[in-house]
Design a protein around this motif. Structure first.
Motif, PDB file in Angstrom:
ATOM      1  N   ILE A  15       0.981  -1.339   0.136  1.00 30.45           N
ATOM      2  CA  ILE A  15      -0.126   0.051   0.088  1.00 30.45           C
ATOM      3  C   ILE A  15       0.862   1.325   0.028  1.00 30.45           C
ATOM      4  CG2 ILE A  15      -0.254   0.407   2.557  1.00 30.45           C
ATOM      5  CD1 ILE A  15      -2.887   0.714  -0.259  1.00 30.45           C
ATOM      6  N   ASP A  36      11.839   1.630   6.047  1.00 30.76           N
ATOM      7  CA  ASP A  36      11.436   0.040   6.257  1.00 30.76           C
ATOM      8  C   ASP A  36      12.532  -0.784   6.931  1.00 30.76           C
ATOM      9  OD1 ASP A  36       9.094  -1.685   4.311  1.00 30.76           O
ATOM     10  OD2 ASP A  36      10.853  -2.741   5.330  1.00 30.76           O
ATOM     11  N   CYS A  37      12.105  -1.849   7.752  1.00 28.81           N
ATOM     12  CA  CYS A  37      13.163  -2.651   8.490  1.00 28.81           C
ATOM     13  C   CYS A  37      13.989  -3.418   7.212  1.00 28.81           C
ATOM     14  CB  CYS A  37      12.449  -3.445   9.466  1.00 28.81           C
ATOM     15  SG  CYS A  37      11.260  -4.521   8.738  1.00 28.81           S
ATOM     16  N   CYS A  72       2.274   2.672   7.153  1.00 26.82           N
ATOM     17  CA  CYS A  72       1.884   1.561   6.169  1.00 26.82           C
ATOM     18  C   CYS A  72       2.530   0.290   6.496  1.00 26.82           C
ATOM     19  CB  CYS A  72       2.271   1.884   4.797  1.00 26.82           C
ATOM     20  SG  CYS A  72       1.476   3.494   4.119  1.00 26.82           S
ATOM     21  N   THR A  73       2.830  -0.035   7.625  1.00 21.75           N
ATOM     22  CA  THR A  73       3.264  -1.237   8.416  1.00 21.75           C
ATOM     23  C   THR A  73       2.010  -2.375   8.725  1.00 21.75           C
ATOM     24  OG1 THR A  73       3.519  -0.045  10.396  1.00 21.75           O
ATOM     25  CG2 THR A  73       5.582  -0.244   9.132  1.00 21.75           C
ATOM     26  N   SER A  75      -0.707  -4.205  10.477  1.00 22.32           N
ATOM     27  CA  SER A  75      -1.717  -3.554  11.119  1.00 22.32           C
ATOM     28  C   SER A  75      -1.443  -3.847  12.730  1.00 22.32           C
ATOM     29  CB  SER A  75      -3.119  -4.311  10.826  1.00 22.32           C
ATOM     30  OG  SER A  75      -3.388  -4.347   9.713  1.00 22.32           O
ATOM     31  N   MET A  77       1.289  -3.396  14.196  1.00 22.26           N
ATOM     32  CA  MET A  77       2.297  -2.598  14.685  1.00 22.26           C
ATOM     33  C   MET A  77       1.943  -1.227  14.602  1.00 22.26           C
ATOM     34  SD  MET A  77       5.360  -4.076  12.331  1.00 22.26           S
ATOM     35  CE  MET A  77       5.943  -6.222  12.391  1.00 22.26           C
ATOM     36  N   HIS A  81       4.189   2.479  16.014  1.00 21.23           N
ATOM     37  CA  HIS A  81       4.702   3.228  15.079  1.00 21.23           C
ATOM     38  C   HIS A  81       4.086   4.761  14.942  1.00 21.23           C
ATOM     39  CE1 HIS A  81       6.322  -0.532  12.847  1.00 21.23           C
ATOM     40  NE2 HIS A  81       7.056  -0.084  13.754  1.00 21.23           N
ATOM     41  N   LYS A  96      -5.615   1.973   7.705  1.00 19.36           N
ATOM     42  CA  LYS A  96      -6.603   0.964   8.482  1.00 19.36           C
ATOM     43  C   LYS A  96      -6.151  -0.391   8.607  1.00 19.36           C
ATOM     44  CE  LYS A  96      -7.455  -1.987   6.225  1.00 19.36           C
ATOM     45  NZ  LYS A  96      -6.650  -3.140   4.952  1.00 19.36           N
ATOM     46  N   PRO A  97      -6.509  -1.127   9.882  1.00 16.70           N
ATOM     47  CA  PRO A  97      -7.045  -0.508  10.881  1.00 16.70           C
ATOM     48  C   PRO A  97      -6.405   0.119  11.611  1.00 16.70           C
ATOM     49  CG  PRO A  97      -6.492  -2.891  11.257  1.00 16.70           C
ATOM     50  CD  PRO A  97      -6.060  -2.480   9.793  1.00 16.70           C
ATOM     51  N   ILE A 122      -6.658   5.875   7.670  1.00 10.92           N
ATOM     52  CA  ILE A 122      -7.203   5.829   6.193  1.00 10.92           C
ATOM     53  C   ILE A 122      -8.569   5.248   6.120  1.00 10.92           C
ATOM     54  CG2 ILE A 122      -6.880   4.691   3.827  1.00 10.92           C
ATOM     55  CD1 ILE A 122      -5.242   6.960   4.111  1.00 10.92           C
ATOM     56  N   TRP A 167       2.637 -12.035   8.201  1.00 15.88           N
ATOM     57  CA  TRP A 167       1.577 -11.417   9.338  1.00 15.88           C
ATOM     58  C   TRP A 167       0.146 -11.634   8.711  1.00 15.88           C
ATOM     59  CZ3 TRP A 167      -1.544  -7.029   8.034  1.00 15.88           C
ATOM     60  CH2 TRP A 167      -1.342  -6.507   6.539  1.00 15.88           C
ATOM     61  N   ARG A 168      -0.158 -12.048   7.358  1.00 16.23           N
ATOM     62  CA  ARG A 168      -1.355 -11.871   6.717  1.00 16.23           C
ATOM     63  C   ARG A 168      -2.127 -13.182   7.573  1.00 16.23           C
ATOM     64  NH1 ARG A 168      -1.285  -8.192   3.046  1.00 16.23           N
ATOM     65  NH2 ARG A 168       0.816  -7.833   1.718  1.00 16.23           N
ATOM     66  N   ASN A 181      -9.388  -7.168   7.959  1.00 15.69           N
ATOM     67  CA  ASN A 181      -8.518  -6.855   6.903  1.00 15.69           C
ATOM     68  C   ASN A 181      -9.502  -6.073   5.755  1.00 15.69           C
ATOM     69  OD1 ASN A 181      -6.838  -6.517   4.546  1.00 15.69           O
ATOM     70  ND2 ASN A 181      -5.269  -7.372   5.778  1.00 15.69           N
TER      71      ASN A 181
END
Ligand SMILES: NC(=O)c1ccc[n+]([C@@H]2O[C@H](COP(=O)([O-])OP(=O)(O)OC[C@H]3O[C@@H](n4cnc5c(N)ncnc54)[C@H](O)[C@@H]3O)[C@@H](O)[C@H]2O)c1
Length: 353
Positions: A15, A36-37, A72-73, A75, A77, A81, A96-97, A122, A167-168, A181
């Protein structure tokens, strides 16, 4: 002449590209930095916009001159952040969320109040022309007494989608499945159009994917206004069928299908009164789509509405106003979704208000 507001993005995945394109499309915004990490993710996105790249949010916050950070990490996290960015004095836009627990969200709201920065969450479909038009009609009372609101998300996600990021589909970082999601967009629209949800009863299950969280769920809703509603959501409807929001009232009814107004019937439009047994809704009137179709183009849909929402935040910062979807507004759909999970788990009605 004031210089454009300076943006930094944290989390350079799927995203983030939409955020970067949206920022680039606005005259009063400029992308300065990406973190980004996985530094290679940050570099790839930053290079497209001549922005700086960083290997962590901490490094970006310490080094870059930024007015607004967009988060945009994954959700789960978001709170960490968002809070770090707010504490550094930056305004924040979070995907979101808002976060996946109410405890984390309340902490975000507390830190926001303490730091006095602005926070936007968002929910880009609030800027779809169809949604705007229906919202205005409802505010005008054009649909009369609202009785029923439905959000049906009948989508398809292949197993590869869930396997594409660790993570998904996890409780710890996605916070849920098709509800938290994918359907949060439609759930936000439903409660924006019909008002707060008072209670829910629900079922949820994982039926066609190998994942921890639900891929299919249904819920019955009672709105504070007294209206009733339903949510039916799945990522197992091959090959992906539709996302539909339906609002029915005693003076008018509307259906938004795939972000377009596909049905609008208003008593005030001078039609003859329907017969006592009602009309069977006719075929879809293509004229309804004209304004929406003009505002769309296949590649740019997402960036267009993200840009509208980011522009709303830019104006809130410039005028010391409040963004349309602020932190308190961002909490509402999450509260509904967590209530649905609790009802599905316990088999009981869950009161939200
Ligand atoms: N509004 C929308 O339509 C929409 C669409 C897709 C995703 N999203 C939301 O955006 C968020 C990200 O989703 P995605 O699909 O882009 O995920 P993604 O996995 O593609 O990207 C996440 C990025 O964050 C990075 N990351 C992970 N941990 C980090 C850390 N501690 N510090 C810095 N970077 C870190 C990852 O390396 C990755 O590049 C989610 O909250 C999702 O719900 C919103």
């Amino acid at each position: 002449v004031t210089s454009p507001l300076r943006f930094g993005i944290v989390g350079a995945g799927v995203i983030a590209g939409t955020h970067a394109a949206a920022i680039a499309s606005l005259s009063d915004a400029r992308l300065e930095a990406v973190a980004d990490c996985h530094l290679d993710h940050a570099r790839r996105l930053a290079a497209q916009y001549s922005a700086d790249s960083y290997g962590s949010l901490t490094a970006m916050l310490a080094d870059a001159d930024l007015d607004i950070v967009t988060v945009c990490t994954p959700s789960g996290m978001h709170a960490e952040h968002v809070i770090a960015a707010m504490r550094s004095g930056r305004h924040v836009i979070v995907e979101k969320p808002m976060d996946i627990t109410l405890k984390a969200i309340d902490e975000m709201l507390r830190v926001q109040a303490e730091t006095g920065v602005k926070l936007a969450v968002i929910s880009q479909h609030r800027w779809d022309p169809a949604t705007r038009r229906l919202y205005d009609l409802i505010q005008d009372g054009a649909l009369g007494r609202l009785v029923l609101g439905n959000a049906h998300v009948l989508w398809w996600r292949a197993q590869e989608y869930y396997d594409s990021g660790a993570w998904r589909g996890t409780w710890a970082l996605d916070g849920g499945g098709v509800l938290m999601n994918q359907s949060i967009h439609s759930i936000d629209l439903l409660q924006w159009l019909l008002g707060p949800v008072a209670s829910v009863r629900a079922y949820a299950d994982t039926l066609a994917h190998c994942m921890e969280t639900e891929d299919t769920a249904v819920a019955a809703l009672r709105f504070r206004s007294g209206a009733l509603g339903t949510i039916a959501a799945t990522t197992s409807a091959y090959p992906g069928v539709a996302a539909r929001i339906e609002v029915f009232g005693d003076r008018g009814s509307a259906i938004i299908e795939n972000d377009r107004l596909s049905q609008l019937s208003l008593g005030r439009d001078g039609r003859e009164e329907p017969p006592p047994y009602g009309l069977t809704i006719g075929t879809h009137d293509p004229r309804l789509d004209r304004s929406e179709a003009a505002a769309r183009n296949a590649a740019g849909v997402s960036a267009t509405t993200h840009a509208a929402q980011i522009d709303d935040m830019v104006r809130a910062v410039r005028d010391n106003g409040t963004p349309l979807v602020d932190g308190r507004a961002g909490k509402h759909p999450v509260e509904i979704i967590i209530g649905i999970y609790e009802s599905a788990r316990t088999g009981r009605e869950v009161a939200l208000l």
